[in-house]
Design an enzyme around this catalytic site. Structure first.
Site, PDB file in Angstrom:
ATOM      1  N   PHE A 115     -10.223  -4.028  13.958  1.00  0.00           N
ATOM      2  CA  PHE A 115      -9.581  -4.487  12.720  1.00  0.00           C
ATOM      3  C   PHE A 115     -10.522  -5.291  11.829  1.00  0.00           C
ATOM      4  O   PHE A 115     -10.078  -6.132  11.045  1.00  0.00           O
ATOM      5  CB  PHE A 115      -8.310  -5.304  13.034  1.00  0.00           C
ATOM      6  CG  PHE A 115      -7.403  -4.627  14.021  1.00  0.00           C
ATOM      7  CD1 PHE A 115      -6.755  -3.444  13.679  1.00  0.00           C
ATOM      8  CD2 PHE A 115      -7.223  -5.136  15.293  1.00  0.00           C
ATOM      9  CE1 PHE A 115      -5.939  -2.797  14.590  1.00  0.00           C
ATOM     10  CE2 PHE A 115      -6.412  -4.492  16.217  1.00  0.00           C
ATOM     11  CZ  PHE A 115      -5.767  -3.314  15.861  1.00  0.00           C
TER      12      PHE A 115
ATOM     13  N   LYS B 184      -0.953  13.884  12.416  1.00  0.00           N
ATOM     14  CA  LYS B 184      -0.407  13.039  13.490  1.00  0.00           C
ATOM     15  C   LYS B 184      -1.100  11.679  13.548  1.00  0.00           C
ATOM     16  O   LYS B 184      -0.449  10.629  13.497  1.00  0.00           O
ATOM     17  CB  LYS B 184      -0.548  13.757  14.835  1.00  0.00           C
ATOM     18  CG  LYS B 184       0.137  13.045  15.975  1.00  0.00           C
ATOM     19  CD  LYS B 184       0.105  13.896  17.246  1.00  0.00           C
ATOM     20  CE  LYS B 184       0.935  13.232  18.337  1.00  0.00           C
ATOM     21  NZ  LYS B 184       1.000  14.077  19.544  1.00  0.00           N
ATOM     22  N   THR B 185      -2.435  11.694  13.649  1.00  0.00           N
ATOM     23  CA  THR B 185      -3.133  10.403  13.750  1.00  0.00           C
ATOM     24  C   THR B 185      -3.075   9.642  12.423  1.00  0.00           C
ATOM     25  O   THR B 185      -3.076   8.410  12.418  1.00  0.00           O
ATOM     26  CB  THR B 185      -4.598  10.570  14.216  1.00  0.00           C
ATOM     27  OG1 THR B 185      -5.221  11.579  13.426  1.00  0.00           O
ATOM     28  CG2 THR B 185      -4.671  10.954  15.680  1.00  0.00           C
TER      29      THR B 185
ATOM     30  N   GLY C  49      -9.319   8.600   3.579  1.00  0.00           N
ATOM     31  CA  GLY C  49      -9.198   7.629   4.679  1.00  0.00           C
ATOM     32  C   GLY C  49      -7.870   6.898   4.655  1.00  0.00           C
ATOM     33  O   GLY C  49      -7.239   6.776   3.609  1.00  0.00           O
ATOM     34  N   VAL C  50      -7.455   6.391   5.824  1.00  0.00           N
ATOM     35  CA  VAL C  50      -6.078   5.897   5.943  1.00  0.00           C
ATOM     36  C   VAL C  50      -5.938   4.686   6.872  1.00  0.00           C
ATOM     37  O   VAL C  50      -4.847   4.233   7.149  1.00  0.00           O
ATOM     38  CB  VAL C  50      -5.158   7.074   6.400  1.00  0.00           C
ATOM     39  CG1 VAL C  50      -5.521   7.543   7.809  1.00  0.00           C
ATOM     40  CG2 VAL C  50      -3.688   6.746   6.303  1.00  0.00           C
ATOM     41  N   GLY C  51      -7.058   4.117   7.316  1.00  0.00           N
ATOM     42  CA  GLY C  51      -6.968   3.047   8.313  1.00  0.00           C
ATOM     43  C   GLY C  51      -6.295   1.774   7.841  1.00  0.00           C
ATOM     44  O   GLY C  51      -5.607   1.109   8.603  1.00  0.00           O
ATOM     45  N   GLU C  52      -6.501   1.404   6.587  1.00  0.00           N
ATOM     46  CA  GLU C  52      -6.068   0.079   6.152  1.00  0.00           C
ATOM     47  C   GLU C  52      -4.904   0.071   5.177  1.00  0.00           C
ATOM     48  O   GLU C  52      -4.130  -0.890   5.127  1.00  0.00           O
ATOM     49  CB  GLU C  52      -7.275  -0.662   5.550  1.00  0.00           C
ATOM     50  CG  GLU C  52      -8.254  -1.053   6.637  1.00  0.00           C
ATOM     51  CD  GLU C  52      -9.631  -1.410   6.118  1.00  0.00           C
ATOM     52  OE1 GLU C  52      -9.884  -2.583   5.907  1.00  0.00           O
ATOM     53  OE2 GLU C  52     -10.463  -0.491   5.938  1.00  0.00           O
TER      54      GLU C  52
ATOM     55  N   GLY D 185     -10.518   3.648  17.626  1.00  0.00           N
ATOM     56  CA  GLY D 185      -9.139   3.831  18.039  1.00  0.00           C
ATOM     57  C   GLY D 185      -8.318   4.499  16.959  1.00  0.00           C
ATOM     58  O   GLY D 185      -7.111   4.690  17.101  1.00  0.00           O
TER      59      GLY D 185
HETATM   60 MO1  MOS Z   1     -11.948  -3.020   8.305  1.00  0.00          MO
HETATM   61  S1  MOS Z   1     -11.343  -4.964   7.894  1.00  0.00           S
HETATM   62  O1  MOS Z   1     -13.082  -2.764   7.065  1.00  0.00           O
HETATM   63  O2  MOS Z   1     -12.597  -2.978   9.839  1.00  0.00           O
END
Ligand code: MOS
Length: 704
Positions: free
Chosen positions: A237, A599-600, A668-671, A464
């Site tokens: 994170f 899915k992810t 991208g989609v992580g944040e 992850g």
């Molecule tokens: Mo994210 S806060 O750029 O790992």
């Protein structure tokens, strides 16, 4: 050709993770491994007057004890994000000064972990103590220095005139608490010097190549003398992108004792010296015409940093992208506290920024009696108001409309406290989400092997989020292979240059390189599909066809602003008698360009919404005002959601591939999923109860 991109594929690494065969940093088995335990400061401000290590040195199994009096040699790296970067600019054990509670003041090395820990408690320290400052209300704020190439102040138009011309004027102050990353995998490192000039580091790292260069700088080595191994991360994170002091000290001590050395942080140690999100205070001022057009927006943000480095939570980054206004003013201020250095945490800036902005927009909508969805649609901007560039492939309006429809927003009772169920107040709320589209540089190697598998290799990694799967899917589609026949190797600096798993950019960084490497390998094999190439290999008894390709942001990027968009709709229930607040329904609609793995990608949004629910309802790290120590320090005292706190989270995607961005069109989609979540909840709480909460987390005491 088989269509793989955009389908739902289960994680390639899922089986290894659930069966315990995925090896995390501290689990690597190195013959001759010895163990380090940190000695940390029990005061938050002052100096070490004396430090007595004699008892510790005599304890059984102890190999060495390091303090500032015999600090191992470490060189200051360039520390500029490009060549190298450390999280905290002060090198460990560099002098006798104490800047924050839990600061590392020593390291005990012993033959077992327990003996090292025991001996660490035998180190006797005398301090000259000064009263620490950990309370922002007593701190002095100054203009924040420019950060990531942006000044902390920005002005467009004339704010005073914009506010003067408004029929509705709104001002409010919003706060967030200090938050911890709290990854499941604690910070841990094994440093193994093969000889005086060759170092292997096993450490969870979001940025393998940067970490390699940084450790090389720290010890005066050429990059290729340092190897970083990080195939799996158990959550990061933002807290595992660069070396922290414990990692630097571990590598330095390992060289001194000439043994492979492991240091694992306890939860309590992580709280003090491995980063967190600073608490924030933000003032939002809005001016609007009676029909809701924004005539002015002012956004002022305050956060804190430590006395050993500068990190200003960049809350105002979202303001120029969200809503159109002729008059815009941004300001960031920073105070110095006796708390460890804060850092990037999932949507740094965007997350607290959107908490304030999306709460304020809801308040303005109530004030003007305009549907909050309409207010947002009305003020959408088609250009980045700071960069002056048009947005590429923007579908924010679709997020709002589709979300409203899926949630049933049009049936919303228009008064607070007008919905009840089973004796509880029910409220509906919504908020927008946003995060920039970022892309880095990467190289990917592909090998086609006679056993009919394709092997993809890059140092870029999977924290992850699903990188293994996304790389395999992209290769499967480009090569015409089932995903099962693609093997992916990530997270080792011996592999071709990978990007950074930060800023939600790993997918956008790797996917174009994977596509182009796969096209090249087919060309090399003179084949249309991988099957043809495999047949050629078997006939010719060849070992493999190989190709390596690189990708980087294109020149197109200079013409466009790339940004992802979203909308959250949620329902809360409030039992007023006991002030119990629960989130009972959730719909998120996202425009992230091309979705690679549905899915992810949906799982990323769900995980981020859960993290946002934690921020909204529970998460806060508090510090004792007298001794400066965190009084919240582990997974029991730092409250965050469990399954029972989370409703079903519906996730949908809208939009189109953003082909100006990269050939895959993926942003991208992580944040993005965490942005706007806490505002949507506070907005629903207002609808349920008529109470406006502007101070996170919304704990029961604030609802009574
Ligand atoms: Mo994210 S806060 O750029 O790992």
């Amino acid at each position: 050709m088989n269509k793989v991109i955009g389908t739902a594929v289960s994680r390639k690494d899922g089986l290894a993770k659930v069966t315990g065969t995925a090896t995390y940093a501290a689990e690597h088995q190195i013959p001759g491994l010895v163990h380090g335990y940190l000695v940390t400061a029990s005061i938050a401000n002052g100096q070490i007057k004396s430090i007595d290590t004699s008892a510790a040195k005599k304890a059984s199994g102890v190999i060495a004890v390091f303090t500032h009096e015999n600090a191992p040699k470490i060189l200051m790296p360039a520390n500029n994000f490009i060549t190298s970067k450390i999280y905290e600019a002060r090198l460990p054990l560099s002098d006798n000064k104490i800047h924050y509670a839990g600061q590392i003041i020593g390291l005990v090395v012993a033959d077992t972990f327990e003996r090292a820990r025991d001996a660490a408690h035998l180190v006797k320290v005398e301090y000259a103590t000064q009263k620490p400052l950990v309370d922002v209300t007593k701190a002095t704020f100054e203009e924040a220095p420019s950060q990531f190439g942006e000044e902390s102040k920005f002005e467009k138009g004339d704010l005073a005139a914009g506010l003067a011309s408004a029929t509705a004027k709104f001002t409010a102050t919003y706060k967030t608490s200090t938050e911890l990353h709290a990854p499941m995998e604690p910070h841990a490192i094994i440093a193994h010097w093969q000889d005086a000039n060759s170092l292997t580091i096993y450490e969870p790292s979001q940025w393998v190549l940067g970490t390699q260069r940084t450790y090389a700088d720290l010890f005066g080595l050429a990059s290729e003398r340092v190897r970083i191994v990080t195939p799996f991360l158990g959550g990061a994170f933002g807290s595992k992108a660069f070396p922290w002091p414990h990692g630097i000290l571990c590598a330095a001590a390992a060289r001194e004792v000439q043994r492979p050395l492991r240091v694992v942080l306890s939860r309590q140690q992580m709280t003090a010296n491995a980063g967190h999100r600073s608490e924030t205070e933000q003032i939002i001022r809005l001016g609007a015409t009676a029909d809701g057009s924004l005539t002015a927006i002012a956004h002022e943000a305050k956060s804190y940093t430590s006395s050993v480095d500068v990190f200003a939570e960049p809350c105002t980054s979202i303001t120029p992208v969200m809503y159109s206004t002729p008059n815009l003013q941004l300001k960031q201020e920073l105070a110095v506290l006796n708390i460890g250095t804060p850092t990037f945490m999932r949507a740094p800036g965007e997350n607290p920024g959107m908490w304030a902005m999306e709460s304020a927009m809801d308040e303005l909508a109530w004030m003007l009696k305009i549907d909050p969805v309409e207010l947002r649609l009305k003020n959408e901007t088609q250009e980045h108001q700071r960069q002056g560039k048009p947005f590429s492939a923007k579908h924010f309006a679709d997020c709002l409309r589709v979300g409203a429809e899926q949630f049933g927003w049009q049936d919303r009772p228009k008064q607070p406290r007008s919905l009840t169920r089973d004796g509880k107040l029910i409220g509906w709320g919504m908020a927008a989400a946003t995060f920039p589209g970022l892309q880095g540089k990467a190289s990917v190697k592909v090998r086609l092997l006679p056993d009919s598998t394709a092997h993809l290799l890059t140092a870029g990694n999977d924290m992850g989020t699903g990188t293994y799967t996304v790389v395999a899917m992209t290769a499967a589609e480009a090569l015409g292979l089932p995903v099962e026949q693609v093997r992916v190797e990530l997270g080792d600096s011996l592999l071709p240059t990978g990007g950074m798993a930060g800023g939600s950019q790993m997918t956008a960084t790797l996917v174009p390189a994977v596509m182009s490497a796969c096209q090249q390998v087919l060309k090399t094999a003179n084949a249309k599909t991988a099957q043809e190439a495999f047949a050629t290999l078997r006939q010719s008894k060849g070992a493999a066809f190989e190709a390596t390709a690189s990708s980087a942001p294109s020149d197109e990027a200079n013409k466009w602003a790339f940004q992802s968009w979203g909308a959250h709709f949620c329902e809360v229930s409030v039992d007023e008698e006991i002030a119990r607040l629960r989130v009972t329904r959730w719909v998120s609609v996202m425009d992230i360009g091309q979705v690679i793995n549905s899915k992810t990608a949906a799982s990323q949004v769900r995980g981020a919404v859960i993290m946002g629910i934690g921020q909204a309802l529970m998460e806060e790290c508090l510090f004792d005002p007298n001794i400066g120590y965190p009084v919240v320090y582990d997974l029991a005292t730092y409250h965050f959601p469990a399954h029972a706190d989370i409703p079903r989270i519906e996730v949908a995607f809208v939009g189109e591939p953003d082909l100006n961005f990269n050939p895959a069109g993926a942003r991208g989609v992580g944040e993005i999923g965490i942005t706007g979540v806490s505002a949507a909840i506070a907005n629903a709480v207002y609808h349920a109860t008529g109470k406006r909460i502007r101070n996170l987390p919304i704990t029961p005491d604030k609802l009574i």
